[in-house]
Design a protein around this motif. Structure first.
Motif, PDB file in Angstrom:
ATOM      1  N   GLU A 104       0.793  -1.203   0.106  1.00  0.00           N
ATOM      2  CA  GLU A 104       0.015   0.140   0.090  1.00  0.00           C
ATOM      3  C   GLU A 104       0.785   1.457   0.021  1.00  0.00           C
ATOM      4  O   GLU A 104       2.014   1.239   0.843  1.00  0.00           O
ATOM      5  CB  GLU A 104      -0.902  -0.005   1.253  1.00  0.00           C
ATOM      6  N   GLU A 105       0.471   2.206  -0.661  1.00  0.00           N
ATOM      7  CA  GLU A 105       1.319   3.470  -0.725  1.00  0.00           C
ATOM      8  C   GLU A 105       0.746   4.567   0.175  1.00  0.00           C
ATOM      9  O   GLU A 105       1.384   5.410   0.666  1.00  0.00           O
ATOM     10  CB  GLU A 105       1.250   4.153  -2.118  1.00  0.00           C
ATOM     11  N   ARG A 106      -0.769   4.509   0.423  1.00  0.00           N
ATOM     12  CA  ARG A 106      -1.317   5.583   1.088  1.00  0.00           C
ATOM     13  C   ARG A 106      -1.054   5.333   2.865  1.00  0.00           C
ATOM     14  O   ARG A 106      -0.964   4.296   3.179  1.00  0.00           O
ATOM     15  CB  ARG A 106      -2.829   5.389   1.169  1.00  0.00           C
ATOM     16  N   THR A 107      -1.047   6.499   3.615  1.00  0.00           N
ATOM     17  CA  THR A 107      -0.776   6.409   4.996  1.00  0.00           C
ATOM     18  C   THR A 107      -1.993   6.365   5.700  1.00  0.00           C
ATOM     19  O   THR A 107      -3.224   6.920   5.263  1.00  0.00           O
ATOM     20  CB  THR A 107      -0.070   7.663   5.427  1.00  0.00           C
ATOM     21  N   LEU A 108      -2.196   5.221   6.564  1.00  0.00           N
ATOM     22  CA  LEU A 108      -3.204   4.992   7.506  1.00  0.00           C
ATOM     23  C   LEU A 108      -3.054   5.524   8.713  1.00  0.00           C
ATOM     24  O   LEU A 108      -1.943   5.625   9.213  1.00  0.00           O
ATOM     25  CB  LEU A 108      -3.609   3.432   7.329  1.00  0.00           C
ATOM     26  N   ALA A 109      -4.350   5.401   9.604  1.00  0.00           N
ATOM     27  CA  ALA A 109      -4.122   5.608  11.022  1.00  0.00           C
ATOM     28  C   ALA A 109      -4.776   4.200  11.811  1.00  0.00           C
ATOM     29  O   ALA A 109      -5.605   3.853  11.430  1.00  0.00           O
ATOM     30  CB  ALA A 109      -4.970   6.721  11.415  1.00  0.00           C
ATOM     31  N   VAL A 110      -3.580   3.824  12.736  1.00  0.00           N
ATOM     32  CA  VAL A 110      -3.913   2.379  13.624  1.00  0.00           C
ATOM     33  C   VAL A 110      -4.346   3.065  14.953  1.00  0.00           C
ATOM     34  O   VAL A 110      -3.377   3.611  15.661  1.00  0.00           O
ATOM     35  CB  VAL A 110      -2.738   1.548  13.336  1.00  0.00           C
ATOM     36  N   LYS A 111      -5.524   2.732  15.594  1.00  0.00           N
ATOM     37  CA  LYS A 111      -5.715   2.885  17.010  1.00  0.00           C
ATOM     38  C   LYS A 111      -5.644   1.414  17.496  1.00  0.00           C
ATOM     39  O   LYS A 111      -6.352   0.520  17.258  1.00  0.00           O
ATOM     40  CB  LYS A 111      -7.286   3.455  17.151  1.00  0.00           C
ATOM     41  N   VAL A 112      -4.604   1.296  18.309  1.00  0.00           N
ATOM     42  CA  VAL A 112      -4.098   0.292  19.166  1.00  0.00           C
ATOM     43  C   VAL A 112      -4.846   0.459  20.611  1.00  0.00           C
ATOM     44  O   VAL A 112      -4.539   1.339  21.326  1.00  0.00           O
ATOM     45  CB  VAL A 112      -2.726   0.225  19.333  1.00  0.00           C
ATOM     46  N   PHE A 113      -5.822  -0.368  21.000  1.00  0.00           N
ATOM     47  CA  PHE A 113      -6.493  -0.214  22.136  1.00  0.00           C
ATOM     48  C   PHE A 113      -5.630  -0.761  23.301  1.00  0.00           C
ATOM     49  O   PHE A 113      -4.898  -1.547  23.401  1.00  0.00           O
ATOM     50  CB  PHE A 113      -7.726  -1.280  22.199  1.00  0.00           C
ATOM     51  N   LYS A 132      -5.902  -5.629  20.005  1.00  0.00           N
ATOM     52  CA  LYS A 132      -6.965  -5.123  19.045  1.00  0.00           C
ATOM     53  C   LYS A 132      -6.826  -3.899  18.676  1.00  0.00           C
ATOM     54  O   LYS A 132      -6.189  -2.949  19.427  1.00  0.00           O
ATOM     55  CB  LYS A 132      -8.259  -5.292  20.275  1.00  0.00           C
ATOM     56  N   ALA A 133      -7.156  -3.560  17.496  1.00  0.00           N
ATOM     57  CA  ALA A 133      -6.673  -2.486  16.958  1.00  0.00           C
ATOM     58  C   ALA A 133      -7.844  -2.340  15.754  1.00  0.00           C
ATOM     59  O   ALA A 133      -8.196  -3.098  15.138  1.00  0.00           O
ATOM     60  CB  ALA A 133      -5.414  -2.471  16.236  1.00  0.00           C
ATOM     61  N   LEU A 134      -7.863  -0.896  15.340  1.00  0.00           N
ATOM     62  CA  LEU A 134      -8.894  -0.551  14.155  1.00  0.00           C
ATOM     63  C   LEU A 134      -8.137   0.414  13.330  1.00  0.00           C
ATOM     64  O   LEU A 134      -7.392   1.077  13.758  1.00  0.00           O
ATOM     65  CB  LEU A 134      -9.887   0.452  14.642  1.00  0.00           C
ATOM     66  N   VAL A 135      -8.053   0.158  12.097  1.00  0.00           N
ATOM     67  CA  VAL A 135      -7.458   0.809  11.025  1.00  0.00           C
ATOM     68  C   VAL A 135      -8.403   1.904  10.363  1.00  0.00           C
ATOM     69  O   VAL A 135      -9.239   1.569   9.727  1.00  0.00           O
ATOM     70  CB  VAL A 135      -6.872   0.023  10.015  1.00  0.00           C
ATOM     71  N   PHE A 136      -7.920   3.254  10.323  1.00  0.00           N
ATOM     72  CA  PHE A 136      -8.633   4.074  10.011  1.00  0.00           C
ATOM     73  C   PHE A 136      -7.960   5.005   8.667  1.00  0.00           C
ATOM     74  O   PHE A 136      -7.001   4.841   8.516  1.00  0.00           O
ATOM     75  CB  PHE A 136      -9.266   5.370  10.904  1.00  0.00           C
ATOM     76  N   GLU A 137      -8.889   5.611   7.828  1.00  0.00           N
ATOM     77  CA  GLU A 137      -8.047   6.523   6.886  1.00  0.00           C
ATOM     78  C   GLU A 137      -7.175   7.662   7.710  1.00  0.00           C
ATOM     79  O   GLU A 137      -7.620   8.031   8.752  1.00  0.00           O
ATOM     80  CB  GLU A 137      -9.340   7.335   6.212  1.00  0.00           C
ATOM     81  N   PHE A 138      -6.368   8.175   7.052  1.00  0.00           N
ATOM     82  CA  PHE A 138      -5.326   9.048   7.894  1.00  0.00           C
ATOM     83  C   PHE A 138      -5.715  10.544   7.331  1.00  0.00           C
ATOM     84  O   PHE A 138      -5.981  10.777   6.283  1.00  0.00           O
ATOM     85  CB  PHE A 138      -3.949   8.834   7.457  1.00  0.00           C
ATOM     86  N   MET A 139      -6.085  11.493   8.469  1.00  0.00           N
ATOM     87  CA  MET A 139      -6.262  12.716   8.145  1.00  0.00           C
ATOM     88  C   MET A 139      -5.019  13.615   8.438  1.00  0.00           C
ATOM     89  O   MET A 139      -4.540  13.825   9.527  1.00  0.00           O
ATOM     90  CB  MET A 139      -7.121  13.141   9.416  1.00  0.00           C
ATOM     91  N   PRO A 140      -4.377  13.927   7.454  1.00  0.00           N
ATOM     92  CA  PRO A 140      -3.116  14.655   7.278  1.00  0.00           C
ATOM     93  C   PRO A 140      -3.117  16.150   8.206  1.00  0.00           C
ATOM     94  O   PRO A 140      -1.961  16.380   8.675  1.00  0.00           O
ATOM     95  CB  PRO A 140      -2.863  14.935   5.867  1.00  0.00           C
TER      96      PRO A 140
END
Length: 836
Positions: free
Chosen positions: A535-544, A588-596
């Protein structure tokens, strides 16, 4: 050599000093290149026979040497668009042959103490024809000696400077003027009556300044005038009927002079020469639109928005056969849309928003050839939406919100791919495309007797469906005996659209969850940037957070909430991970779109930085963000299959995309109601404990009340107050009985500007009185909305739908004014006066 001309040759670098040794040169022109350097101090000695010096449109710097005044043969001096600075030589008057002096777009200075002497000396240049001083650092009072310039002067251009004071009363002495531009400056006072002596004037631009008083009737003497531009000032009183004598007028723009009042003179509408546009919007004009409007047969654009005009649109408007744009926004026009209006086949933009129009939307609108925008919102239109509008293939924006329309919204033709479609505020509309979130239309019963064969077919189909239902019910009961509901909710995010991702992929994508990838920490977890394999795009990962006892519940709630919701203003989930880490612990984690652009909190309260244009928000940006948040909350409260209460609306949970559009995120403590009932005090199936963050949590939650939509509205109100005052509800200033709500409430309306976030003004530049009034009105409206939403008693707060509609109206009204006339609701701006 007498001529040296290398203009427009894409030359770079510095000019060789030897070029200035050709003492016989008459023409030295290197304009429109990319040259730099400075003018030699002794140029007057080296080039004594020079007639034309052209250095314009380069990168030259330094001051203008005083020796240039010794070149007595100089006719033209063009230094346009460089970086010359300092003061002009006070001895320029020695250039007796000078005809053209072009100094525009530099950094040349003047003030009340020094710098204006060259204007006085130029009175000796009896052949001067053009004087361009625009876009420099000329400040202080405009010297009165400017009226002593030669009567041969044809063009005087002073726009975009810091010139103050008033226009000299004897400006009429410059009888040779064909162009006079004193715009985008803080100049004040009245328009001198003597301006009527400039009978050769073709273009007069006095816009965006602080000129006040009456428009002099002597302007009617300017028989050659083609363009009159005096918008965005403090002009007052009636528009003089003498403007009807300007038989060659092509453009008339007197918009944004809040104190211009009275009726529109009928004489203006009798000017067949008006062809480009007539703009009288955002004044205090009243009365009807005269029937004489039909005389404007050559007019392309007519803007009368933001006045107090009333009555009906006269049928004679059909004679404006080349009209492309008609803007009547925010008046008191009434009656139906005249069918004659649809005879203007070339009409592209029609803005009737915020009037008192009634009746049906005429089918005849479908006969307009190539409309791009129809804006009919906030009126009293009734009936159905004409199906013929589906055929308007050029239509990109349609706003029919807040009327009394009913029936099915078309979903074919242009309605399938229209860029902007607003139908909200019409309680009896149904159907349409799924994006509109309207209820389905009920199927009307056919009163005619069905054929016998059809009855038999329906009976058989019903029996089959009943059998299938029984089989499906048995299957569901069997499935319920297997995994628990909690596990189903926990895994609901991992459907075909969101395939689970293994722990090690996240480990690699976050560089082993390194500090360099850390975005932020919250109550229930930590957020990292992540780039997955392939993948080239940056994502955001929320790790609980494994050390937080309620992390599993938070993960489950957020999964369930994100499974149910889809909206452009909500953070988008990409995938999830429920696994074990390299130490064998639950992960447990959720992966979201990254907000620059990070969170709204970072923009409202920048850390360890001086506020600048690059780290603060303009008023327009705040309004857009507020609208996005409102849209998201209205969707959660009114359009989800099961209503969602966010429970934690605050700046750190509002994320900003690359274009500064807002996304509401963090649904870790949200609640999902069992059914989407009408707005009010809905309750959830679980409501123990205070839900939310200190400063934003609704008062009733502290008393044990269940979570509700008014609870979210309270947080939203505090959020609005914080966005536009720049004050956090938890700052030390607020203690005892004083909170952010009371702070704002006590300040309105008298101290509105005083409590507004001071960083807003970084983005507004110079402000005339009219602009300040409009900004104050906007801030007052949005702060009142914030106060209305954050009232102590839940039943006193604005309902979600009403709050969202009000926020849209506030934003739209501001953009129509302060969007520098970009045009109503995103329509094209009326053509501006083009300055040099």
């Amino acid at each position: 050599m007498r001529y040296f001309n290398l203009a427009e040759n894409n030359l770079h670098g510095m000019l060789p000093p030897s070029l200035y040794n050709w003492s016989s040169l008459a023409v030295f022109d290197v304009g429109s290149n990319m040259l730099y350097g400075s003018i030699p101090d002794d140029i007057g000695c080296k080039l004594p026979k020079l007639e034309r010096l052209g250095l314009g449109f380069n990168h030259f710097t330094g001051t203008i040497p005083s020796s240039i005044s010794n070149i007595s043969s100089l006719i033209s001096l063009d230094l346009t668009q460089n970086k010359f600075s300092g003061y002009m030589p006070p001895t320029l008057g020695r250039l007796a042959a000078l005809q053209y002096l072009e100094l525009g777009n530099n950094e040349i200075e003047a003030n009340d103490n020094k710098g204006w002497e060259f204007i006085t000396s130029l009175a000796n240049c009896s052949q001067l024809q053009q004087l361009a001083l625009y876009k420099n650092s000329f400040g202080g009072q405009l010297p009165g000696s400017i009226v002593n310039l030669s009567t041969t002067l044809q063009r005087l251009n002073l726009h975009d400077n810091r010139v103050s004071g008033s226009i000299p009363a004897d400006i009429g002495n410059l009888v040779g003027l064909e162009l006079l531009v004193i715009a985008n400056t803080p100049i004040s006072g009245v328009i001198p009556e003597s301006i009527g002596k400039l009978v050769k004037l073709i273009e007069l631009a006095l816009h965006n300044n602080s000129l006040s008083g009456l428009i002099p009737s002597s302007l009617g003497n300017l028989s050659q005038l083609s363009i009159l531009s005096a918008y965005q000032g403090n002009l007052e009183g009636p528009i003089p009927a003498s403007l009807g004598d300007l038989k060659k007028l092509v453009v008339l723009d007197l918009s944004m002079n809040y104190r211009l009042n009275g009726s529109i003179p009928r004489e203006i509408f009798k000017l067949p020469s008006l062809s480009r546009y007539l703009d009288l919007s955002y004044n205090s004009l009243s009365g009807p639109l005269p029937n004489e409007v039909g005389s404007l047969s050559n007019l392309n654009r007519l803007a009368l928005s933001g006045n107090r005009l009333s009555g009906k649109i006269p049928d004679s408007i059909q004679n404006c056969v080349v009209l492309e744009s008609l803007r009547l926004y925010n008046n008191s026009f009434e009656g139906s849309i005249p069918r004659s209006l649809t005879n203007i086949k070339g009409l592209r933009i029609l803005v009737l928003t915020m009037n008192k129009f009634s009746g049906n939307i005429p089918e005849a609108l479908g006969s307009i050839r190539n409309p791009e925008g129809l804006y009919l919102a906030h009126n009293n239109f009734s009936g159905s939406i004409p199906l013929v509008l589906q055929n308007l293939t050029s239509l990109s924006e349609l706003d029919i919100s807040f009327n009394n329309l009913q029936g099915e919204v078309p979903n074919e033709g242009v309605f399938r791919n229209i860029t902007y479609l607003a139908v909200n505020g019409n309680a009896n509309l149904c159907g349409g495309t799924p994006q509109l979130h309207l209820p389905p239309c009920s199927i009307r019963k056919n009163k005619k007797k069905m054929p016998k064969s059809l009855v038999i077919s329906l009976v058989i189909a019903g029996a089959i469906l009943f059998s299938l239902s029984v089989i499906l019910l048995v299957w569901i009961l069997c499935k319920k005996l297997k995994p628990s509901q909690k596990i189903l909710a926990q895994n609901s995010i991992a459907d075909d659209h969101y395939k689970r991702i293994p722990y090690h992929a996240l480990l690699r994508g976050t560089n082993n969850f390194s500090e360099a990838n850390l975005l932020g920490r919250g109550s229930y977890g930590v957020v990292y940037t992540c780039i997955l394999d392939n993948e080239e795009r940056t994502l955001a990962v929320k790790v609980f957070n494994l050390n937080q006892s309620r992390y599993s519940k938070s993960f489950q709630v957020e999964c369930e909430a994100m499974r149910r919701i889809r909206h452009r203003c909500l953070i988008k989930i990409i995938t999830s991970c429920s696994s074990v880490n390299h130490q064998g612990q639950d992960f447990k984690a959720l992966v979201f779109e990254f907000m620059p652009n990070g969170s709204l909190d970072g923009w409202l309260h920048p850390k360890s930085q001086e506020p600048t244009l690059n780290n603060t928000l303009s008023l327009a940006q705040r309004l857009d963000i507020a609208v996005d948040i409102m849209d998201a909350v209205e969707y959660l409260h009114n359009y989800c299959q099961s209503l969602v209460i966010h429970c934690d609306l605050k700046p750190s949970n509002i994320l900003l995309d690359e274009d500064m559009s807002a996304r509401v995120g963090d649904f870790g403590i949200s609640r999902i109601l069992q059914e989407n009932t009408s707005e009010g005090m809905q309750t959830s199936y679980s409501s123990t404990g205070i839900r939310g963050s200190i400063g934003y949590v609704a008062p009733e939650y502290g008393e044990g009340s269940a979570v509700s939509t008014p609870g979210d509205i309270y947080s939203l109100g505090i959020l609005l107050l914080e966005m536009f005052t720049g004050r956090s509800p938890t700052e030390g200033t607020f203690r005892d009985s004083l909170d952010l709500h009371k702070f704002a409430e006590d300040a309105l309306p008298d101290r509105t500007l005083e409590i507004a976030d001071p960083t807003i003004w970084l983005h507004n530049g110079q402000q005339d009185n009219t602009t300040s009034i409009r900004i104050q009105e906007c801030l007052l409206s949005v702060l009142r909305l914030g106060i209305s939403c954050s009232k102590t008693r839940a039943q006193d707060r604005a309902p979600t739908r009403d709050a969202a509609a009000e926020m849209h109206a506030i934003r739209d009204a501001y953009l129509l004014f302060a969007g520098k006339r970009i045009g109503e609701h995103g329509g094209p701006r009326l053509e501006t006066f083009e300055l040099e």
